[in-house]
Motif scaffolding. Structure first.
Motif, PDB file in Angstrom:
ATOM      1  N   GLU A 240      25.739 -19.769 -12.446  1.00  0.00           N
ATOM      2  CA  GLU A 240      24.998 -20.622 -13.372  1.00  0.00           C
ATOM      3  C   GLU A 240      25.838 -21.036 -14.568  1.00  0.00           C
ATOM      4  O   GLU A 240      25.674 -22.140 -15.092  1.00  0.00           O
ATOM      5  CB  GLU A 240      23.747 -19.877 -13.864  1.00  0.00           C
ATOM      6  CG  GLU A 240      22.714 -19.614 -12.781  1.00  0.00           C
ATOM      7  CD  GLU A 240      21.602 -18.698 -13.275  1.00  0.00           C
ATOM      8  OE1 GLU A 240      21.708 -18.204 -14.426  1.00  0.00           O
ATOM      9  OE2 GLU A 240      20.631 -18.469 -12.521  1.00  0.00           O
ATOM     10  N   ARG A 241      26.747 -20.181 -14.998  1.00  0.00           N
ATOM     11  CA  ARG A 241      27.521 -20.441 -16.212  1.00  0.00           C
ATOM     12  C   ARG A 241      28.840 -21.162 -15.956  1.00  0.00           C
ATOM     13  O   ARG A 241      29.332 -21.878 -16.843  1.00  0.00           O
ATOM     14  CB  ARG A 241      27.814 -19.122 -16.933  1.00  0.00           C
ATOM     15  CG  ARG A 241      26.584 -18.369 -17.432  1.00  0.00           C
ATOM     16  CD  ARG A 241      25.864 -19.121 -18.531  1.00  0.00           C
ATOM     17  NE  ARG A 241      24.835 -18.318 -19.146  1.00  0.00           N
ATOM     18  CZ  ARG A 241      24.983 -17.643 -20.289  1.00  0.00           C
ATOM     19  NH1 ARG A 241      26.137 -17.694 -20.935  1.00  0.00           N
ATOM     20  NH2 ARG A 241      23.993 -16.925 -20.781  1.00  0.00           N
TER      21      ARG A 241
ATOM     22  N   GLN B  77      25.109 -14.340  -9.498  1.00  0.00           N
ATOM     23  CA  GLN B  77      24.168 -15.438  -9.754  1.00  0.00           C
ATOM     24  C   GLN B  77      24.353 -15.998 -11.163  1.00  0.00           C
ATOM     25  O   GLN B  77      24.377 -17.224 -11.361  1.00  0.00           O
ATOM     26  CB  GLN B  77      22.728 -14.951  -9.572  1.00  0.00           C
ATOM     27  CG  GLN B  77      21.681 -16.021  -9.885  1.00  0.00           C
ATOM     28  CD  GLN B  77      20.257 -15.475  -9.823  1.00  0.00           C
ATOM     29  OE1 GLN B  77      20.008 -14.438  -9.212  1.00  0.00           O
ATOM     30  NE2 GLN B  77      19.329 -16.178 -10.447  1.00  0.00           N
TER      31      GLN B  77
END
Length: 343
Positions: A110-111, A106
């Motif tokens: 996101e990164r 996750q």
């Protein structure tokens, strides 16, 4: 009567065998990388749980350590742990971050967009500037403008990325105050045009840093390849036939000189992801590189394993892309003899 094989079928069979060999080679490399990733915390001195539990390990009681060891599967045999790790990696189940308390996959999702926002434009800009200026410098060999270009690119090539980033911050963020020096805005926000402008403003300095730090390698490779190509007999023949300077450079010389440059560019896709670590750290940019730095500082080993895996897959995928697309760029690589002789 001897049976004959249609040349088209023979070529297709050779091509399919070549594709299978390439995929098997890179699958083996990926498996070796995963094995090394698995072995690192287990071969290091001390109990592996010290690496997976992070800084909190010092506050745990013996009973809590035993329970955590069971939850992480460290109480099983090494072979069972290895099987679980490999199957988990292919299911994208890489455990949870000890610092953030979130699943590793996750956090990576996101990164990763932030790193791609830096790497994609930086690679495009450095490639265009490096190739065009490298071709121009090769054609102008011995002249003052070629010496000036070569000196500038060698200087950029010798400068570390973090120093370039700090210099840009000092000039454009601190002294002139034109651009922000750090951070980014959340991509999940669906704002107006001002939001997009703010994203671009915060990207400019990191992208410029990566571009300046990598343009020298593209320039030097293009210049070297162009100088070699310009000395070939077919270039001299085209020049003798009266081909224009523009046509000689771009239609004859540059097309052949770009073959090694193309390989370098495709492999740079994977290298730049890991190379963005320093730049993202300097600008506090929330990408994969910054995540790796934060994970090392916090001793968040599950997250480090996830980032190492992403970087490894990126480099392997870039090399595979170069191998699979090179025959499309170079007609000589499509020959049956070349495919049969390549590993």
């Amino acid at each position: 009567m001897k049976s004959t094989i249609h040349p088209g079928r023979a070529a297709a069979s050779t091509l399919s065998r070549w594709f299978v060999r390439k995929f098997l080679q890179y699958a083996l490399v990926l498996l070796i990388a995963l094995t090394i990733n698995f072995a690192l915390p287990r071969l290091a001195p001390g109990d592996p749980i010290n690496y997976f539990a992070g800084q909190e390990i010092n506050t745990l009681t013996a009973e809590q350590r035993a329970r955590l060891k069971q939850e992480l599967g460290l109480d099983r045999s090494v072979w069972k742990q290895y099987q679980d790790f490999i199957t988990g990696a292919f299911r994208l189940d890489l455990g949870s971050s000890t610092k953030l308390g979130k699943p590793v996959t996750q956090v990576l999702r996101e990164r990763m967009p932030w790193t791609f926002l830096l790497v994609a434009p930086a690679l495009l800009l450095s490639s265009l500037i490096g190739v065009i200026s490298g071709a121009y410098a090769a054609w102008s060999r011995g002249k003052r403008r070629e010496v000036a270009l070569l000196t500038t690119m060698l200087a950029l090539q010798s400068l570390p990325g973090f120093w370039i980033g700090m210099l840009l911050i000092a000039v454009f963020a601190v002294k002139l105050g034109w651009l922000p020096s750090y951070g980014a805005v959340p991509l999940v926000h669906t704002g107006t045009g001002q939001y997009v402008i703010e994203i671009i403003r915060r990207m400019l300095l990191p992208v410029a840093t990566i571009t300046l730090a990598t343009v020298g390698s593209h320039f030097l490779l293009t210049r070297s390849s162009m100088l070699d190509t310009l000395g070939q007999d077919y270039i001299l023949m085209a020049e003798a036939k009266g081909v224009t300077r523009r046509g000689l450079i771009y239609r004859h010389a540059l097309r052949n000189a770009l073959l090694p440059v193309y390989t370098h560019l495709t492999m740079s896709l994977g290298i730049l992801v890991s190379g963005a670590v320093v730049v993202e750290t300097v600008f506090s940019y929330p990408g994969i590189g910054r995540l790796l730095y934060e994970s090392v500082v916090a001793r968040d080993f599950p997250m480090m394993q996830g980032v190492f895996l992403i970087i490894t897959v990126g480099v392997i995928a870039a090399n595979l892309l170069a191998d699979l697309t090179y025959p499309l760029v170079d007609p000589r690589a499509r020959s049956t003899k070349h495919l049969e002789g390549s590993a």
